[in-house]
Motif scaffolding. Sequence first.
Motif, PDB file in Angstrom:
ATOM      1  N   THR A  50       0.843  -1.190   0.000  1.00  0.00           N
ATOM      2  CA  THR A  50       0.000   0.000   0.000  1.00  0.00           C
ATOM      3  C   THR A  50       0.882   1.245   0.000  1.00  0.00           C
ATOM      4  OG1 THR A  50      -0.083   0.164   2.417  1.00  0.00           O
ATOM      5  CG2 THR A  50      -1.721  -1.255   1.348  1.00  0.00           C
ATOM      6  N   LEU A  51       0.247   2.384  -0.322  1.00  0.00           N
ATOM      7  CA  LEU A  51       0.968   3.648  -0.291  1.00  0.00           C
ATOM      8  C   LEU A  51       1.485   3.935   1.110  1.00  0.00           C
ATOM      9  CD1 LEU A  51       1.772   6.232  -1.863  1.00  0.00           C
ATOM     10  CD2 LEU A  51      -0.408   7.229  -1.113  1.00  0.00           C
ATOM     11  N   ARG A  52       0.723   3.497   2.129  1.00  0.00           N
ATOM     12  CA  ARG A  52       1.153   3.718   3.510  1.00  0.00           C
ATOM     13  C   ARG A  52       2.467   3.007   3.800  1.00  0.00           C
ATOM     14  NH1 ARG A  52      -4.898   2.760   4.799  1.00  0.00           N
ATOM     15  NH2 ARG A  52      -4.287   0.575   4.631  1.00  0.00           N
ATOM     16  N   TRP A  54       4.864   2.270   1.626  1.00  0.00           N
ATOM     17  CA  TRP A  54       5.962   2.954   0.954  1.00  0.00           C
ATOM     18  C   TRP A  54       6.316   4.268   1.653  1.00  0.00           C
ATOM     19  CZ3 TRP A  54       9.029   0.623  -2.239  1.00  0.00           C
ATOM     20  CH2 TRP A  54       8.572  -0.462  -2.997  1.00  0.00           C
ATOM     21  N   HIS A  97      -5.103   6.352   7.020  1.00  0.00           N
ATOM     22  CA  HIS A  97      -6.334   5.671   6.612  1.00  0.00           C
ATOM     23  C   HIS A  97      -7.517   6.629   6.668  1.00  0.00           C
ATOM     24  CE1 HIS A  97      -9.778   3.040   6.478  1.00  0.00           C
ATOM     25  NE2 HIS A  97     -10.078   3.286   7.749  1.00  0.00           N
ATOM     26  N   LEU A 100      -6.577   9.680   3.581  1.00  0.00           N
ATOM     27  CA  LEU A 100      -6.306   9.384   2.173  1.00  0.00           C
ATOM     28  C   LEU A 100      -7.593   9.036   1.441  1.00  0.00           C
ATOM     29  CD1 LEU A 100      -3.021   7.244   2.339  1.00  0.00           C
ATOM     30  CD2 LEU A 100      -3.267   9.561   1.436  1.00  0.00           C
ATOM     31  N   LYS A 104     -10.876   4.114  -6.239  1.00  0.00           N
ATOM     32  CA  LYS A 104     -10.127   3.070  -6.937  1.00  0.00           C
ATOM     33  C   LYS A 104      -9.822   3.524  -8.365  1.00  0.00           C
ATOM     34  CE  LYS A 104     -12.201  -0.647  -4.193  1.00  0.00           C
ATOM     35  NZ  LYS A 104     -12.960  -1.917  -4.205  1.00  0.00           N
ATOM     36  N   SER A 116      -5.813   1.393  -5.198  1.00  0.00           N
ATOM     37  CA  SER A 116      -6.413   2.416  -4.349  1.00  0.00           C
ATOM     38  C   SER A 116      -5.345   2.973  -3.418  1.00  0.00           C
ATOM     39  CB  SER A 116      -7.566   1.840  -3.522  1.00  0.00           C
ATOM     40  OG  SER A 116      -8.037   2.802  -2.592  1.00  0.00           O
ATOM     41  N   LEU A 117      -5.371   4.285  -3.187  1.00  0.00           N
ATOM     42  CA  LEU A 117      -4.449   4.894  -2.234  1.00  0.00           C
ATOM     43  C   LEU A 117      -4.804   4.532  -0.798  1.00  0.00           C
ATOM     44  CD1 LEU A 117      -4.074   8.495  -3.742  1.00  0.00           C
ATOM     45  CD2 LEU A 117      -2.609   6.492  -4.099  1.00  0.00           C
ATOM     46  N   ASN A 118      -6.046   4.074  -0.613  1.00  0.00           N
ATOM     47  CA  ASN A 118      -6.514   3.748   0.734  1.00  0.00           C
ATOM     48  C   ASN A 118      -7.376   2.492   0.661  1.00  0.00           C
ATOM     49  OD1 ASN A 118      -7.309   3.747   3.386  1.00  0.00           O
ATOM     50  ND2 ASN A 118      -8.140   5.825   3.380  1.00  0.00           N
TER      51      ASN A 118
END
Length: 745
Positions: A50-52, A54, A97, A100, A104, A116-118
């Motif tokens: 997930t983006l989190r 990274w 969470h 963000l 999708k 999805s970013l979240n």
Amino acid sequence: MGESGIQETQPPQATAGLGGKDKHNEDFSPVEQVRLTVPHTDDPTLPVWTLRVWILGILSCCVLSFLNQFFSYRTEPLVISQITVQVATLPIGRFLHAVLPAAKFRIPGFRSRVFSLNPGPFNVKEHVLITIFASAGSAFGYGSPFAVGVVTIIKAFYHRKISFSAGWALVITTQVMGYGWAGLLRKYVVEPADMWWPSTLVQVSLFRALHEKDEARMSRAKFFLIALICSFCWYLLPGYLFSTLTSISWICWAFPHSVTAHQLGSGMRGLGLGSLTLDWTAVASYLFSPLVSPFFAIVNVFLGFVLIVYVVIPTAYWGLDLYGAQKFPIFSSHLFTAQGQSYSVSAIVNDRFEIDLAKYEEEGKIHVSMFLALSYGFGFATMASTLTHVSLFYGREIHERFRASYKGKEDIHTRLMRKYKDIPSWWFLVLLGVALAVSLVLCIFFNNEVQLPWWGLLFACFMAFAFTLPVSIITATTNKTPGLNIITEYILGMIYPGRPIANVCFKTFGHVSTSQAVSFLADFKLGHYMKIPPRSMFLVQLIGTVIAGTVNMVVAWWLLSSVDNICQDDLLPPGSPWTCPADRVLFDASVIWGLIGPKLIFGRLGTYNAMNWFFLGGAVGPVIVWLLHKALPNQSWIPLINLPVLLGATASMPPATAVNYNSWIVVGTIFNFFVFRYRKMWWQRYNYVLSAGLDAGVAFMAVLLYFSVGTENKRLIWWGTRGEHCGLAVCPTAKGVAVDGCPVT
């Protein structure tokens, strides 16, 4: 996310002990501690990349590698561990969470895959990967990569040149090479249930505690924030306004003109009798946070510390005056002439960065303090006793588990991991090949900078590969990791003397790459227990290692270029933190083992040849304990005598000092005996959180102080910032020895 894919099997009551015969229990794990700690469930639908992950992972890796490298040059080199990130990133992950966008989208080239970013709530698998990123930032528990120390001693101690590219290649290749060894051995020391890696269970416990529902009035996140703020504010005193609080050595204050009193009472340059500290960096430096060390380990360290520091050293120094010990300070990592003067290492190094034997004969033999001499002796004994102790007390167990690893016995955790794609062995072979190729280029084309010949590199790699499996098995089953540092130094010092940097580079490739492999394997086992896809672990460890190594080198290069007289404690102003104690010890080791060589120091013609008897004593000691145990099997206290731990209790001294040990033992006893025994619920809930908060607060204030007042060299000058006031602790006590600043007796 789709429907829940949780695979759950209720664990049985843990009644069978380690190696018990309850087949139903062994279906979950043959190790009771694992059955009690590790969840027997998995949800393969939880998002991992997930983006989190990274954002928080790379940020954590960069911050920790910066802070740990920054602190590594300081007198009290605090190691900021991944536990700090483990606690701190939980509320941040939940905040991301909440903010963000959850929309999708598709990316061209990825077919119908939706991103999805979240993708959902911050989950434990994301948290584990972020922590592995952070682990790389703390050099997998070591704080700073050993190879950076090689660059430091070349530039700051020998005052020679090494290019940034050569230093960077040395840092990265030694770690990646260890990763290669680890990858090839995963099948034998990660997947088998008998290889249980006790140290990883602390991490598993903390992950479970952090992700359980928390409805208490004082949540862990709130407690962490309070601890961080308090630690941040308090460190302004010992870190800048009142630095004497780092080592309160009241005996020196009571007897300001007595050399013996200063030697006894100094917490930083003596035996530290009665010394204490109000500085968390002094508590947690070298031995790491005492809040995460089990009480039985603290007791073993306490017994060994008292035996060596308060019995053996005083007897050898004042009672026997061994090797003319009273001509030198009682506790020092510096090198001396036979007359007690500082030894000029630069005078015996020629233009080719090798020993000039004619100059060495002119300068005379090197002498060291009684403490440093005996620390090498006890190091010999520890290494020998480790082999004997493990063979006698754990030999059968290790042999059985080694056989079990080849048989491939699976527990529920290995079966749950079968649903994820494994890492192909050729990935690790490619890594090894690239690392070896770059290392050969380093040794052949940059030989004038690293001195290690190509055959020395191959020999070091052979030693590392040969020892990684047995060392990993010992660590995975006993939580004790035998070190190869003395072996590697001794071997190359015997066959290739006169070249100091070649010796430390050989040690880096031979010993440190093995240590890195063990650390990588421990992280693999953590991922195994937490059901992290293996390929995700591979990428996080590899990317984190390269990022952290690069940041380490950049920070080291910056400090070595910007801090005047860094590591030169005789040229630094009083109270300056930039003394590089660990690098000083590495420099001395490069002189003793590499430049001069063990033949001229520990050999037949050497001053300290009697230290070789410690090998025999260390090897025989566990045999005596084992025979007593066999003769008196009903005496349960006999097998608790762990000579490797007792003899190696002071292995960190120097560069660690007495005040580090005193404070570590006291704080560890308070929290891991009294609080654990009488306030167990508080301990279970807040102990690790408190440790992380204290680390984080000190780290942030130290960096703030450096950039606000340190770079401008703005210092307060008063009694409370002039050190511990034990200046005579560095003086000799022998009659007629004249040293600047010391009274002549």
